[in-house]
Motif scaffolding. Structure first.
Motif, PDB file in Angstrom:
ATOM      1  N   ILE A  14       9.186  19.670   6.285  1.00  0.00           N
ATOM      2  CA  ILE A  14       9.964  20.745   5.646  1.00  0.00           C
ATOM      3  C   ILE A  14       9.418  21.039   4.249  1.00  0.00           C
ATOM      4  CG2 ILE A  14      12.236  21.334   4.720  1.00  0.00           C
ATOM      5  CD1 ILE A  14      13.429  19.691   7.043  1.00  0.00           C
ATOM      6  N   LEU A  15       9.131  19.975   3.492  1.00  0.00           N
ATOM      7  CA  LEU A  15       8.591  20.163   2.148  1.00  0.00           C
ATOM      8  C   LEU A  15       7.224  20.842   2.188  1.00  0.00           C
ATOM      9  CD1 LEU A  15       9.582  16.758   0.495  1.00  0.00           C
ATOM     10  CD2 LEU A  15      10.423  19.021  -0.135  1.00  0.00           C
ATOM     11  N   GLN A  16       6.375  20.423   3.115  1.00  0.00           N
ATOM     12  CA  GLN A  16       5.046  21.031   3.171  1.00  0.00           C
ATOM     13  C   GLN A  16       5.114  22.482   3.621  1.00  0.00           C
ATOM     14  OE1 GLN A  16       2.079  18.758   5.194  1.00  0.00           O
ATOM     15  NE2 GLN A  16       0.442  20.127   4.562  1.00  0.00           N
ATOM     16  N   GLU A  17       6.018  22.789   4.541  1.00  0.00           N
ATOM     17  CA  GLU A  17       6.159  24.164   5.005  1.00  0.00           C
ATOM     18  C   GLU A  17       6.606  25.084   3.871  1.00  0.00           C
ATOM     19  OE1 GLU A  17       8.380  26.642   8.632  1.00  0.00           O
ATOM     20  OE2 GLU A  17       8.744  24.508   8.345  1.00  0.00           O
ATOM     21  N   ARG A  18       7.445  24.568   2.959  1.00  0.00           N
ATOM     22  CA  ARG A  18       7.965  25.402   1.875  1.00  0.00           C
ATOM     23  C   ARG A  18       7.068  25.402   0.643  1.00  0.00           C
ATOM     24  NH1 ARG A  18      12.252  24.393   4.980  1.00  0.00           N
ATOM     25  NH2 ARG A  18      14.305  25.358   4.667  1.00  0.00           N
ATOM     26  N   THR A  19       6.435  24.265   0.336  1.00  0.00           N
ATOM     27  CA  THR A  19       5.668  24.154  -0.911  1.00  0.00           C
ATOM     28  C   THR A  19       4.159  24.130  -0.707  1.00  0.00           C
ATOM     29  OG1 THR A  19       5.675  21.723  -0.869  1.00  0.00           O
ATOM     30  CG2 THR A  19       7.566  22.815  -1.899  1.00  0.00           C
ATOM     31  N   HIS A  20       3.722  23.911   0.555  1.00  0.00           N
ATOM     32  CA  HIS A  20       2.297  23.854   0.897  1.00  0.00           C
ATOM     33  C   HIS A  20       1.585  22.693   0.200  1.00  0.00           C
ATOM     34  CE1 HIS A  20       2.958  27.716   2.780  1.00  0.00           C
ATOM     35  NE2 HIS A  20       3.404  28.198   1.634  1.00  0.00           N
ATOM     36  N   THR A  21       2.296  21.607  -0.013  1.00  0.00           N
ATOM     37  CA  THR A  21       1.699  20.407  -0.576  1.00  0.00           C
ATOM     38  C   THR A  21       2.491  19.191  -0.117  1.00  0.00           C
ATOM     39  OG1 THR A  21       1.020  19.284  -2.604  1.00  0.00           O
ATOM     40  CG2 THR A  21       3.078  20.522  -2.696  1.00  0.00           C
ATOM     41  N   ARG A  22       1.804  18.031  -0.128  1.00  0.00           N
ATOM     42  CA  ARG A  22       2.460  16.748   0.165  1.00  0.00           C
ATOM     43  C   ARG A  22       2.410  15.818  -1.033  1.00  0.00           C
ATOM     44  NH1 ARG A  22      -1.103  17.527   4.389  1.00  0.00           N
ATOM     45  NH2 ARG A  22      -2.450  15.927   3.487  1.00  0.00           N
ATOM     46  N   ASP A  23       1.874  16.300  -2.136  1.00  0.00           N
ATOM     47  CA  ASP A  23       1.700  15.490  -3.334  1.00  0.00           C
ATOM     48  C   ASP A  23       3.049  15.305  -4.027  1.00  0.00           C
ATOM     49  OD1 ASP A  23       0.988  14.273  -5.715  1.00  0.00           O
ATOM     50  OD2 ASP A  23      -0.771  15.537  -6.024  1.00  0.00           O
ATOM     51  N   LEU A  74       0.822  -1.212   0.000  1.00  0.00           N
ATOM     52  CA  LEU A  74       0.000   0.000   0.000  1.00  0.00           C
ATOM     53  C   LEU A  74       0.852   1.256   0.000  1.00  0.00           C
ATOM     54  CD1 LEU A  74      -2.504  -1.779   0.343  1.00  0.00           C
ATOM     55  CD2 LEU A  74      -3.363  -0.089   1.957  1.00  0.00           C
ATOM     56  N   ALA A  75       2.025   1.195   0.606  1.00  0.00           N
ATOM     57  CA  ALA A  75       2.917   2.349   0.582  1.00  0.00           C
ATOM     58  C   ALA A  75       3.284   2.705  -0.850  1.00  0.00           C
ATOM     59  CB  ALA A  75       4.174   2.062   1.399  1.00  0.00           C
ATOM     60  N   PHE A  76       3.526   1.694  -1.667  1.00  0.00           N
ATOM     61  CA  PHE A  76       3.909   1.931  -3.055  1.00  0.00           C
ATOM     62  C   PHE A  76       2.801   2.648  -3.833  1.00  0.00           C
ATOM     63  CE2 PHE A  76       3.777   0.286  -7.476  1.00  0.00           C
ATOM     64  CZ  PHE A  76       4.900   0.942  -7.958  1.00  0.00           C
ATOM     65  N   ALA A  77       1.538   2.457  -3.436  1.00  0.00           N
ATOM     66  CA  ALA A  77       0.414   3.023  -4.188  1.00  0.00           C
ATOM     67  C   ALA A  77       0.116   4.478  -3.828  1.00  0.00           C
ATOM     68  CB  ALA A  77      -0.830   2.169  -3.951  1.00  0.00           C
ATOM     69  N   GLN A  78       0.804   5.047  -2.841  1.00  0.00           N
ATOM     70  CA  GLN A  78       0.467   6.387  -2.351  1.00  0.00           C
ATOM     71  C   GLN A  78       1.142   7.470  -3.185  1.00  0.00           C
ATOM     72  OE1 GLN A  78      -1.916   6.365   0.024  1.00  0.00           O
ATOM     73  NE2 GLN A  78      -1.692   4.147  -0.209  1.00  0.00           N
ATOM     74  N   THR A  79       0.470   8.616  -3.258  1.00  0.00           N
ATOM     75  CA  THR A  79       1.063   9.818  -3.852  1.00  0.00           C
ATOM     76  C   THR A  79       1.311  10.900  -2.819  1.00  0.00           C
ATOM     77  OG1 THR A  79      -1.143  10.655  -4.409  1.00  0.00           O
ATOM     78  CG2 THR A  79       0.019   9.380  -6.101  1.00  0.00           C
ATOM     79  N   ASP A  80       0.689  10.777  -1.650  1.00  0.00           N
ATOM     80  CA  ASP A  80       0.908  11.701  -0.540  1.00  0.00           C
ATOM     81  C   ASP A  80       2.148  11.244   0.227  1.00  0.00           C
ATOM     82  OD1 ASP A  80       0.730  12.665   2.293  1.00  0.00           O
ATOM     83  OD2 ASP A  80      -1.107  13.608   1.584  1.00  0.00           O
ATOM     84  N   PHE A  81       3.143  12.131   0.369  1.00  0.00           N
ATOM     85  CA  PHE A  81       4.416  11.782   1.003  1.00  0.00           C
ATOM     86  C   PHE A  81       4.190  11.207   2.408  1.00  0.00           C
ATOM     87  CE2 PHE A  81       9.073  12.793   0.796  1.00  0.00           C
ATOM     88  CZ  PHE A  81       9.421  12.293   2.038  1.00  0.00           C
ATOM     89  N   LYS A  82       3.414  11.902   3.240  1.00  0.00           N
ATOM     90  CA  LYS A  82       3.236  11.456   4.614  1.00  0.00           C
ATOM     91  C   LYS A  82       2.427  10.166   4.684  1.00  0.00           C
ATOM     92  CE  LYS A  82       2.803  14.367   8.013  1.00  0.00           C
ATOM     93  NZ  LYS A  82       2.261  15.419   8.909  1.00  0.00           N
ATOM     94  N   ARG A  83       1.469  10.013   3.783  1.00  0.00           N
ATOM     95  CA  ARG A  83       0.668   8.790   3.797  1.00  0.00           C
ATOM     96  C   ARG A  83       1.520   7.581   3.404  1.00  0.00           C
ATOM     97  NH1 ARG A  83      -4.639   9.078   4.573  1.00  0.00           N
ATOM     98  NH2 ARG A  83      -5.893   7.214   4.232  1.00  0.00           N
ATOM     99  N   LEU A  84       2.428   7.773   2.470  1.00  0.00           N
ATOM    100  CA  LEU A  84       3.349   6.692   2.106  1.00  0.00           C
ATOM    101  C   LEU A  84       4.182   6.264   3.306  1.00  0.00           C
ATOM    102  CD1 LEU A  84       5.553   6.489  -1.078  1.00  0.00           C
ATOM    103  CD2 LEU A  84       6.519   5.995   1.150  1.00  0.00           C
ATOM    104  N   VAL A  85       4.741   7.230   4.012  1.00  0.00           N
ATOM    105  CA  VAL A  85       5.574   6.909   5.175  1.00  0.00           C
ATOM    106  C   VAL A  85       4.737   6.242   6.257  1.00  0.00           C
ATOM    107  CG1 VAL A  85       7.148   7.834   6.906  1.00  0.00           C
ATOM    108  CG2 VAL A  85       7.126   8.811   4.614  1.00  0.00           C
ATOM    109  N   ALA A  86       3.471   6.668   6.390  1.00  0.00           N
ATOM    110  CA  ALA A  86       2.588   6.068   7.394  1.00  0.00           C
ATOM    111  C   ALA A  86       2.386   4.580   7.119  1.00  0.00           C
ATOM    112  CB  ALA A  86       1.250   6.799   7.415  1.00  0.00           C
TER     113      ALA A  86
END
Length: 500
Positions: free
Chosen positions: A355-364, A298-310
């Protein structure tokens, strides 16, 4: 007194952080940093001081203990004790506490005092869970760490924070009720057979009960800890909570709170209910092996950075469950190592996501293409921790998973083969994370700053710990060994694996 201090330093620091922001805005984070810094120094000092005590067989693995009456009418005491397993988990908690404050430095801008109050009280509850040996006190700390974590997600989380926080709270409190009922049932069964009303861990060991009663009470504990690990199918709260939590919340969830569930399985489920645990072990290991493979795919199927790590956490904690229920020195040592290594490496990936979300305002991750040329230091750290999570030799995760598989093979070669499939899947999702996030063309024309000194120092420290665990794991294994031997001695007469 040193064990009480480990808890009350965090409790007091949380209150001071909250009040400090009233007196001087912006000072709360400095108070919080000083608090977790003192906690970390104190726990490292304890580790160094206790090194000789761990080598004494007659010591039983216990390094420090404090006991005082609390509610004597009901057999409740303030009983704290530390062995090697508790020690390494408390050190991990303090270290990730420092990381959490550091990664919140610029992210948290509203109600800072209350944020650090909740963060430090969550850590205090977790430390209490790792030290409590009175079951009523254990349940008190178990509940203490959940409420402030709810506020961390609900107030400072992201888009769907209310949904995620309520879901987390329902799962946590609902499973906690199972544990409360199981604790009371165990206490009353012990009282009926001995005439002594007590919640003390050592008194409740070897409580005489029928096999069916033991199994039902054990299941109450197991469900509570399975939700927190989390074990499939009790995992559904985790991706939402991780995704919507602030960076510090994700780090503490992955690095500390999930470990309280694994610790509960190791400390309470098998030693208190050895016959029922031995009977239930094939089911628990099957769930763990399923979670290992399921989380990786399921991690492989994610596009959200944090959801993949979860989802990687579901996979890696499945290894810990396998190691605990295989119940031999190899697998238990690997479970202890995996808990520490996973907390550091996965926590680092959540720091990078923040860090990425703080700078880019996205997790995609589909929008992160080409970041290597823009943020080379962050990209290098992302690559490092991605290969650490997949279990590259020389990293701490490899040591833990290798030992677990060695021990699991002695208990079940079939489950060991199934779990080994996750190594292949982990390579796929780790490389996909790096490819989608950092490589490719900068089509979105990202122009964002690279890691600051504070961020580089934080991630550098986590990288150093990961390499140290991979190249020189012996201090952690030596710290855990006496405690593991003590737990195995407690359950030795009933809990026997095929390898034994």
């Amino acid at each position: 007194m040193i064990l009480s201090a480990l808890i009350f330093i965090l409790v007091t620091g949380g209150l001071l952080s909250w009040m400090a922001n009233w007196w001087h805005p912006g000072s709360a984070k400095w108070v919080a940093l000083a608090t977790v810094g003192i906690e970390l120094v104190l726990t490292i000092w304890l580790w160094l001081q206790s090194a000789s005590a761990m080598a004494l067989p007659a010591h039983g693995g216990w390094l420090a203990e404090i006991r005082a009456e609390w509610i004597p009418r009901f057999g409740v005491s303030f009983h704290l004790a530390m062995d090697g397993i508790s020690l390494i988990l408390v050190v991990l908690t303090a270290f990730l506490g420092v990381v959490s404050v550091a990664c919140s430095w610029t992210e948290i801008r509203k109600r800072e005092g209350f944020f650090y109050f909740n963060l430090l009280w969550t850590l205090a509850g977790a430390v209490g869970v790792f030290l409590a040996l009175d079951l009523f006190l254990f349940f008190f700390f178990w509940e203490l760490m959940l409420v402030p974590m709810y506020f961390l997600i609900a107030i400072w989380g992201h888009e769907k924070r209310l949904y995620a926080s309520i879901k987390f709270f329902i799962f946590a409190e609902g499973s906690g009720l199972f544990m409360l009922v199981a604790i009371l049932a165990l206490v009353f069964v012990h009282y009926r057979s001995t005439g002594v009303l007590t919640f003390d861990y050592f008194e409740l060991l070897n409580t005489a009960m029928s096999p069916s009663t033991e199994l039902w009470i054990m299941l109450g504990f197991f469900i509570a800890f399975a939700v927190k690990v989390p074990i499939l199918p009790f995992h559904t709260w985790l991706p939402d909570a991780h995704t919507e939590a602030p960076t510090a919340g994700s780090v503490i969830l992955a690095g500390v709170l999930l470990k309280t569930g694994a610790y509960g399985l190791l400390r309470f489920v098998v030693p208190l209910f050895p016959e029922a645990a031995a009977y239930f072990a094939p089911v628990a290991m099957a769930l763990g092996a399923t979670g290992v493979v399921y989380g990786a795919f399921l991690a492989f199927a994610q596009t959200d950075f944090k959801r993949l790590v979860a989802y990687t956490s579901v996979s890696h904690l499945g290894f810990v469950v396998l190691g605990i229920f295989a119940w031999n020195p190899w697998s238990l040592g690997g479970a202890a190592m995996q808990m520490i290594a996973h907390g550091v490496s996965t926590g680092a990936l959540f720091v990078i996501a923040g860090i990425l979300q703080e700078r880019t305002h996205t997790r995609d991750m589909r929008r992160f293409e080409g970041l290597w040329s823009v943020m080379p230091r962050l990209a290098a750290m992302g690559l490092f921790f991605a290969i650490a999570v997949l279990g590259l030799p020389g990293m701490g995760n490899f040591v833990g998973e290798f030992l677990i598989l060695m021990g699991l093979y002695r208990a079940s070669s079939v489950l060991a083969s199934v779990a080994a499939v996750a190594f292949v899947a982990s390579v796929v999702y780790a490389l996909a994370l790096v490819q989608k996030t950092f490589h490719g063309e900068n089509t979105h024309d990202w122009r964002i700053p690279d890691l600051s000194v504070r961020e580089m120092t934080t991630l550098g420290a986590m990288a150093a710990v990961t390499v140290w665990l991979g190249l020189y794991p012996q201090p952690v294994l030596d710290a855990a060994a006496p405690a593991i031997n003590g737990l195995r001695d407690i359950a030795a007469s009933q809990y026997q694996t095929d390898a034994e």
